[in-house]
Design an enzyme around this catalytic site. Structure first.
Site, PDB file in Angstrom:
ATOM      1  N   SER A 271       0.849  -1.260   0.118  1.00  0.00           N
ATOM      2  CA  SER A 271      -0.085  -0.064   0.041  1.00  0.00           C
ATOM      3  C   SER A 271       0.793   1.364   0.055  1.00  0.00           C
ATOM      4  CB  SER A 271      -0.768   0.076   1.249  1.00  0.00           C
ATOM      5  OG  SER A 271      -0.217   0.452   2.587  1.00  0.00           O
ATOM      6  N   LYS A 272       0.416   2.375  -0.270  1.00  0.00           N
ATOM      7  CA  LYS A 272       1.080   3.615  -0.155  1.00  0.00           C
ATOM      8  C   LYS A 272       1.431   3.829   1.138  1.00  0.00           C
ATOM      9  CE  LYS A 272      -0.034   8.583  -0.471  1.00  0.00           C
ATOM     10  NZ  LYS A 272       0.683   8.903   0.530  1.00  0.00           N
ATOM     11  N   ARG A 273       0.979   3.274   1.946  1.00  0.00           N
ATOM     12  CA  ARG A 273       1.361   3.531   3.375  1.00  0.00           C
ATOM     13  C   ARG A 273       2.721   2.820   3.881  1.00  0.00           C
ATOM     14  NH1 ARG A 273      -2.489   2.050   7.874  1.00  0.00           N
ATOM     15  NH2 ARG A 273      -0.675   2.440   9.162  1.00  0.00           N
TER      16      ARG A 273
END
Ligand code: GLU
Length: 504
Positions: A271-273
């Site tokens: 994910s982007k995180r």
């Protein structure tokens, strides 16, 4: 044999994740290898999730990677009007809305679908009732007979509701007690019992738009798609899609569901995180959303598109040999779905950097110089291409990104503005000897000879010189530095440094 035609069919709901680019890439490689066509189709029938700019982002990201659609894109835009190369235009589903209703009605007429009049409140009530019995509500053969739809109401009522209400839907009539048999080019044979599936909405009167499932099947059929290659998250939809093909009486394409891209550490989808936490991009290009949220991109982080494409290709596919570096053409020749793994592919950010470093090493110094020159100019550094090429050839092995040259070789472009404190304390005392030796020297060899002949402490004087030339007693070799900046500049730097930090 049937012509190979594949499509990448993203929904413009935000910037395209690198996993999406990989799906596009595998589709492209598959089509090109078989001499077939690769289409881009925008699936934007879910108006609630539409994000302005996302469509252009998709087009630009594919263009940056060199993944060129044969159909669907012209002059950097989605094709809206058919021409010889793009016979199926428009390639944006929201502009094809008039097509889908007829197909939905066809399914109703054949008994494969029905009109449903339940309001959201009624469905919510059914959900709550089921919950009270510790069950989950699904709209299927077991429940549809008690709900408000064209299977339970009489024809007159149905006609009246269709005319009066504007919130009805067309739902698929999931067959009862049947086993759906499916084949996947990566996963092999699978079967699912229809008892676990629900009556999915296919078309909505409210916005006169199909849902993903209907639009996707209709368009794949109309566009003569031979192979559907997409992410694993669509595997649960496969039984419905197979049943839709059967209901329409259409030959179905072959399917292949690609493994997920996984986090570098731990479990789950990349994910982007993860990227924000560990400091790497998960999007091809940078992006700023309307909400001000920003995403970093491989392009802006200094990756070469060839390196990005290569590293993406290797996430979930292997050539069956030790070879790791592949151009797009080599990938096209080597790619095959039977070497795509069934399990998820863990993303390794260090490996991503390794790819870039390998591509950088193989680039021509002149090409790298052209990329570096504007970065230097932005810092007010005036220089020439010839000089920059020389600097690059001396420092190439140390760089991963073009911007690294600016930092590694800073002292070859400008005199140090400050000196490392610790190194100054350690080697500052040797600066007078360093100046003396440099005055007498004509290159690195005579410099060393002078120091030796005059019984100066070699290591300390050399480090004093390095401190004066670069700002610290580490980094590039003195010989390399001298060959770039020249003796007069070296002497100037030594004298400045001595003036600034030498104390008797
Ligand atoms: N519109 C779907 C998506 O956004 C396409 C899935 C498919 O390829 O069938 O991924």
């Amino acid at each position: 044999m049937k012509r190979t035609r594949v499509r990448f069919a993203p929904s413009p709901t935000g910037p395209l994740h690198m996993g999406g680019v990989r799906t596009a890439l595998y589709n492209y490689l598959y089509a090109k290898q078989k001499g077939g066509d690769f289409l881009l189709r925008i699936e934007d029938t879910d108006s609630h999730r539409f994000v302005p700019g996302a469509e252009q982002y998709i087009i630009d990201a594919l263009a940056w990677c060199g993944i060129t659609p044969d159909e669907g894109v012209k002059d950097g835009k989605i094709v809206e009007t058919a021409d010889e190369r793009n016979p199926h235009a428009p390639y944006r589903q929201s502009q094809r809305r008039q097509i889908y209703r007829e197909y939905a009605e066809r399914l109703v007429a054949g008994g494969f679908a029905y009109y449903a009049f339940d309001t959201p409140e009624e469905l919510e009530a059914s959900r709550r009732e089921a919950e009270a019995r510790k069950e989950t509500f699904i709209y299927n053969a077991a429940t549809r007979q008690k709900l408000r739809n064209s299977l339970t109401l009489d024809a007159g009522q149905v006609q009246r509701l269709l005319a009066e209400r504007s919130d009805w839907t067309i739902r698929f009539r999931m067959p009862e007690d049947e086993t759906v048999e499916m084949d996947d080019l990566i996963r092999g044979h699978m079967s699912v019992h229809t008892g676990t599936l629900d009556d999915k909405v296919l078309w909505k009167r409210a916005d006169e738009l199909p849902t993903y499932h209907l639009a996707n099947i209709v368009d794949d059929h109309l566009m003569a798609i031979s192979d559907v290659i997409r992410g694993e998250e669509w595997l649960p939809s496969l039984p419905l899609h197979v049943l839709l093909y059967r209901a329409f009486g259409w030959e179905r394409p072959q399917f292949a569901h690609l493994p997920l891209l996984l986090k570098p550490v731990g479990n789950g989808k990349l994910s982007k995180r993860d990227g924000d936490k560990l400091g790497f991009p998960v999007f091809p290009l940078s992006w700023t959303g309307a909400d001000g949220e920003t995403c970093r991109g491989y392009r802006e982080d200094g990756y070469f598109p060839e390196a990005f494409v290569n590293l993406l290709a290797m996430l979930g596919w292997n050539p069956g040999t030790e070879q790791e570096l592949f151009s797009l053409d080599e990938l096209t020749a080597a790619f095959s779905l039977d070497k795509v793994s069934k399990s998820g592919a863990k993303f390794n950010p260090d490996k991503a950097k390794w790819y870039n470093k390998e591509y950088l090493r193989r680039k021509d110094d002149g090409v790298l110089a052209d990329l570096l020159l504007p970065m230097l100019a932005a810092e007010g550094i005036e220089t020439t291409k010839g000089y920059v090429e020389k600097v690059i050839s001396l420092t190439k092995e140390r760089a991963t990104f073009v911007s690294d040259f600016r930092d590694i070789a800073r002292c070859l472009f400008t005199a140090p503005q400050q000196y490392d404190e610790k190194d100054s304390a350690k080697f500052g005392a040797f600066l007078p000897q360093a100046v003396e030796a440099m005055r007498a020297a004509s290159d690195a060899a005579t410099l060393e000879a002078y120091i030796r002949e005059h019984d100066m402490p070699m290591g300390k004087v050399m480090n004093g010189i390095r401190l004066a030339l670069t700002g610290a007693a580490s980094g590039l070799g003195i010989g390399d530095i001298l060959s770039c900046i020249g003796l007069p500049e070296a002497l100037r730097r030594l004298e400045t440094c001595k003036e600034k930090i030498w104390k008797e």
